[in-house]
Motif scaffolding. Structure first.
Motif, PDB file in Angstrom:
ATOM      1  N   HIS A  77       0.805  -1.224   0.000  1.00 19.82           N
ATOM      2  CA  HIS A  77       0.000   0.000   0.000  1.00 19.82           C
ATOM      3  C   HIS A  77       0.843   1.282   0.000  1.00 19.82           C
ATOM      4  O   HIS A  77       0.305   2.368   0.225  1.00 19.82           O
ATOM      5  CB  HIS A  77      -0.966  -0.028   1.194  1.00 19.82           C
ATOM      6  N   LEU A  78       2.125   1.139  -0.269  1.00 21.42           N
ATOM      7  CA  LEU A  78       2.990   2.304  -0.425  1.00 21.42           C
ATOM      8  C   LEU A  78       3.124   2.585  -1.917  1.00 21.42           C
ATOM      9  O   LEU A  78       3.584   1.722  -2.667  1.00 21.42           O
ATOM     10  CB  LEU A  78       4.381   2.042   0.170  1.00 21.42           C
ATOM     11  N   GLU A  79       2.695   3.743  -2.341  1.00 17.42           N
ATOM     12  CA  GLU A  79       2.782   4.092  -3.758  1.00 17.42           C
ATOM     13  C   GLU A  79       4.143   4.701  -4.055  1.00 17.42           C
ATOM     14  O   GLU A  79       4.503   5.732  -3.482  1.00 17.42           O
ATOM     15  CB  GLU A  79       1.670   5.072  -4.123  1.00 17.42           C
ATOM     16  N   HIS A  80       4.896   4.045  -4.934  1.00 15.45           N
ATOM     17  CA  HIS A  80       6.202   4.534  -5.368  1.00 15.45           C
ATOM     18  C   HIS A  80       7.145   4.791  -4.188  1.00 15.45           C
ATOM     19  O   HIS A  80       7.882   5.777  -4.164  1.00 15.45           O
ATOM     20  CB  HIS A  80       6.052   5.809  -6.210  1.00 15.45           C
ATOM     21  N   TRP A  81       7.077   3.929  -3.204  1.00 13.75           N
ATOM     22  CA  TRP A  81       7.869   4.115  -1.996  1.00 13.75           C
ATOM     23  C   TRP A  81       8.255   2.743  -1.476  1.00 13.75           C
ATOM     24  O   TRP A  81       7.486   1.798  -1.591  1.00 13.75           O
ATOM     25  CB  TRP A  81       7.026   4.864  -0.947  1.00 13.75           C
ATOM     26  N   ASP A  82       9.407   2.628  -0.879  1.00 14.08           N
ATOM     27  CA  ASP A  82       9.852   1.364  -0.320  1.00 14.08           C
ATOM     28  C   ASP A  82       9.792   1.449   1.202  1.00 14.08           C
ATOM     29  O   ASP A  82      10.157   2.470   1.785  1.00 14.08           O
ATOM     30  CB  ASP A  82      11.280   1.059  -0.781  1.00 14.08           C
ATOM     31  N   ILE A  83       9.363   0.378   1.828  1.00 13.23           N
ATOM     32  CA  ILE A  83       9.222   0.351   3.285  1.00 13.23           C
ATOM     33  C   ILE A  83      10.537   0.690   3.999  1.00 13.23           C
ATOM     34  O   ILE A  83      10.531   1.303   5.060  1.00 13.23           O
ATOM     35  CB  ILE A  83       8.646  -1.012   3.755  1.00 13.23           C
ATOM     36  N   ALA A  84      11.662   0.346   3.393  1.00 14.41           N
ATOM     37  CA  ALA A  84      12.972   0.622   4.001  1.00 14.41           C
ATOM     38  C   ALA A  84      13.249   2.122   4.089  1.00 14.41           C
ATOM     39  O   ALA A  84      14.076   2.553   4.889  1.00 14.41           O
ATOM     40  CB  ALA A  84      14.075  -0.071   3.211  1.00 14.41           C
ATOM     41  N   ARG A  85      12.541   2.922   3.303  1.00 13.67           N
ATOM     42  CA  ARG A  85      12.752   4.366   3.303  1.00 13.67           C
ATOM     43  C   ARG A  85      11.869   5.107   4.306  1.00 13.67           C
ATOM     44  O   ARG A  85      12.033   6.302   4.510  1.00 13.67           O
ATOM     45  CB  ARG A  85      12.500   4.922   1.904  1.00 13.67           C
ATOM     46  N   LEU A  86      10.931   4.408   4.927  1.00  9.74           N
ATOM     47  CA  LEU A  86      10.048   5.062   5.896  1.00  9.74           C
ATOM     48  C   LEU A  86      10.830   5.456   7.143  1.00  9.74           C
ATOM     49  O   LEU A  86      11.736   4.725   7.568  1.00  9.74           O
ATOM     50  CB  LEU A  86       8.914   4.127   6.312  1.00  9.74           C
ATOM     51  N   ASN A  87      10.452   6.591   7.737  1.00  9.21           N
ATOM     52  CA  ASN A  87      11.115   6.919   8.993  1.00  9.21           C
ATOM     53  C   ASN A  87      10.617   5.957  10.074  1.00  9.21           C
ATOM     54  O   ASN A  87       9.521   5.401   9.970  1.00  9.21           O
ATOM     55  CB  ASN A  87      10.958   8.409   9.362  1.00  9.21           C
ATOM     56  N   ARG A  88      11.418   5.754  11.075  1.00  8.97           N
ATOM     57  CA  ARG A  88      11.132   4.719  12.083  1.00  8.97           C
ATOM     58  C   ARG A  88       9.886   5.004  12.903  1.00  8.97           C
ATOM     59  O   ARG A  88       9.205   4.072  13.336  1.00  8.97           O
ATOM     60  CB  ARG A  88      12.346   4.522  12.984  1.00  8.97           C
ATOM     61  N   VAL A  89       9.579   6.253  13.144  1.00  9.69           N
ATOM     62  CA  VAL A  89       8.368   6.596  13.902  1.00  9.69           C
ATOM     63  C   VAL A  89       7.143   6.161  13.108  1.00  9.69           C
ATOM     64  O   VAL A  89       6.265   5.452  13.617  1.00  9.69           O
ATOM     65  CB  VAL A  89       8.318   8.113  14.224  1.00  9.69           C
ATOM     66  N   ASP A  90       7.082   6.568  11.834  1.00 12.41           N
ATOM     67  CA  ASP A  90       5.939   6.196  10.997  1.00 12.41           C
ATOM     68  C   ASP A  90       5.838   4.683  10.850  1.00 12.41           C
ATOM     69  O   ASP A  90       4.742   4.118  10.914  1.00 12.41           O
ATOM     70  CB  ASP A  90       6.041   6.838   9.614  1.00 12.41           C
ATOM     71  N   LEU A  91       6.971   4.032  10.670  1.00 11.64           N
ATOM     72  CA  LEU A  91       6.970   2.575  10.515  1.00 11.64           C
ATOM     73  C   LEU A  91       6.436   1.873  11.759  1.00 11.64           C
ATOM     74  O   LEU A  91       5.621   0.956  11.665  1.00 11.64           O
ATOM     75  CB  LEU A  91       8.376   2.074  10.177  1.00 11.64           C
ATOM     76  N   ALA A  92       6.865   2.306  12.929  1.00 12.18           N
ATOM     77  CA  ALA A  92       6.394   1.682  14.174  1.00 12.18           C
ATOM     78  C   ALA A  92       4.889   1.883  14.349  1.00 12.18           C
ATOM     79  O   ALA A  92       4.168   0.947  14.728  1.00 12.18           O
ATOM     80  CB  ALA A  92       7.157   2.252  15.375  1.00 12.18           C
ATOM     81  N   ILE A  93       4.404   3.075  14.049  1.00 15.15           N
ATOM     82  CA  ILE A  93       2.967   3.341  14.156  1.00 15.15           C
ATOM     83  C   ILE A  93       2.203   2.502  13.146  1.00 15.15           C
ATOM     84  O   ILE A  93       1.174   1.892  13.478  1.00 15.15           O
ATOM     85  CB  ILE A  93       2.669   4.845  13.971  1.00 15.15           C
ATOM     86  N   LEU A  94       2.680   2.452  11.923  1.00 12.13           N
ATOM     87  CA  LEU A  94       2.016   1.646  10.891  1.00 12.13           C
ATOM     88  C   LEU A  94       1.989   0.168  11.263  1.00 12.13           C
ATOM     89  O   LEU A  94       0.952  -0.491  11.136  1.00 12.13           O
ATOM     90  CB  LEU A  94       2.703   1.826   9.537  1.00 12.13           C
ATOM     91  N   ARG A  95       3.106  -0.358  11.702  1.00  8.87           N
ATOM     92  CA  ARG A  95       3.166  -1.785  12.041  1.00  8.87           C
ATOM     93  C   ARG A  95       2.172  -2.146  13.132  1.00  8.87           C
ATOM     94  O   ARG A  95       1.429  -3.115  13.007  1.00  8.87           O
ATOM     95  CB  ARG A  95       4.584  -2.169  12.474  1.00  8.87           C
ATOM     96  N   MET A  96       2.162  -1.362  14.205  1.00 12.89           N
ATOM     97  CA  MET A  96       1.250  -1.624  15.311  1.00 12.89           C
ATOM     98  C   MET A  96      -0.199  -1.533  14.838  1.00 12.89           C
ATOM     99  O   MET A  96      -1.034  -2.372  15.180  1.00 12.89           O
ATOM    100  CB  MET A  96       1.516  -0.610  16.420  1.00 12.89           C
ATOM    101  N   SER A  97      -0.496  -0.547  14.030  1.00 15.44           N
ATOM    102  CA  SER A  97      -1.865  -0.327  13.563  1.00 15.44           C
ATOM    103  C   SER A  97      -2.301  -1.388  12.560  1.00 15.44           C
ATOM    104  O   SER A  97      -3.444  -1.851  12.599  1.00 15.44           O
ATOM    105  CB  SER A  97      -1.981   1.067  12.949  1.00 15.44           C
ATOM    106  N   VAL A  98      -1.404  -1.784  11.689  1.00 18.69           N
ATOM    107  CA  VAL A  98      -1.742  -2.830  10.719  1.00 18.69           C
ATOM    108  C   VAL A  98      -1.952  -4.164  11.443  1.00 18.69           C
ATOM    109  O   VAL A  98      -2.841  -4.936  11.086  1.00 18.69           O
ATOM    110  CB  VAL A  98      -0.670  -2.933   9.605  1.00 18.69           C
ATOM    111  N   TYR A  99      -1.171  -4.412  12.484  1.00 17.67           N
ATOM    112  CA  TYR A  99      -1.425  -5.604  13.298  1.00 17.67           C
ATOM    113  C   TYR A  99      -2.870  -5.584  13.806  1.00 17.67           C
ATOM    114  O   TYR A  99      -3.594  -6.576  13.690  1.00 17.67           O
ATOM    115  CB  TYR A  99      -0.444  -5.707  14.479  1.00 17.67           C
ATOM    116  N   SER A 100      -3.281  -4.453  14.350  1.00 13.62           N
ATOM    117  CA  SER A 100      -4.647  -4.347  14.877  1.00 13.62           C
ATOM    118  C   SER A 100      -5.681  -4.538  13.775  1.00 13.62           C
ATOM    119  O   SER A 100      -6.671  -5.238  13.966  1.00 13.62           O
ATOM    120  CB  SER A 100      -4.860  -2.994  15.560  1.00 13.62           C
ATOM    121  N   LEU A 101      -5.462  -3.919  12.626  1.00 14.73           N
ATOM    122  CA  LEU A 101      -6.427  -4.049  11.529  1.00 14.73           C
ATOM    123  C   LEU A 101      -6.527  -5.488  11.027  1.00 14.73           C
ATOM    124  O   LEU A 101      -7.615  -5.971  10.706  1.00 14.73           O
ATOM    125  CB  LEU A 101      -6.047  -3.128  10.364  1.00 14.73           C
TER     126      LEU A 101
END
Length: 152
Positions: A77-101
């Motif tokens: 669900h990242l358009e033209h973006w690689d997960i490795a380029r995400l900042n760590r704050v956004d990544l941690a929030i996304l991971r926790m939230s996607v787990y919940s979803l």
């Protein structure tokens, strides 16, 4: 009811902080260490409410146990973006939230997304909340479509 929301928010913030710590150390911190909150200041650790700690532990353990599926979902669900380029704050929030979803279907997706936006507004960059909202909304729509297709 308000105290439960506040407790859940505190639990999510703790989980986000633990996942941020885990990611910052390239996953080399054992989840058990994260879940005893040894990284918290001693006074805060002792004052931690049992329900908040339990909810946070559930989010931490569930996210780490399912990290491959979660990261795959985020990447899709990242358009033209690689997960490795995400900042760590956004990544941690996304991971926790996607787990919940993905795995905590008893929690309303709009609550998960709202909480993620709130946490990103507090801890992320000025644009983090827009980015996180877009990614989580897209993931939510995909999961909703998958659930509806499975019910037919």
């Amino acid at each position: 009811m308000a105290s439960r929301i506040t407790s859940r928010r505190k639990g999510r913030i703790l989980a986000f902080q633990a996942l941020y710590c885990w990611e910052s150390n390239n996953g080399h911190i054992p989840p058990e260490e994260l879940m005893v909150f040894s990284w918290l200041e001693a006074g805060k650790r002792e004052a931690l409410d049992a329900q908040i700690a339990a909810f946070s532990r559930l989010l931490i353990a569930g996210t780490i146990e399912n990290i491959t599926a979660i990261d795959k979902m985020i990447q899709q669900h990242l358009e033209h973006w690689d997960i490795a380029r995400l900042n760590r704050v956004d990544l941690a929030i996304l991971r926790m939230s996607v787990y919940s979803l993905m795995y905590q279907r008893e929690i309303a997706p709009l609550i998960v997304i709202d909480e993620a936006i709130g946490i990103s507004m507090e801890f992320g960059t000025d644009d983090s909340f827009r980015f996180i909202n877009g990614v989580l909304d897209s993931i939510h729509r995909t999961l909703l479509t998958d659930t509806e297709a499975g019910a037919q």
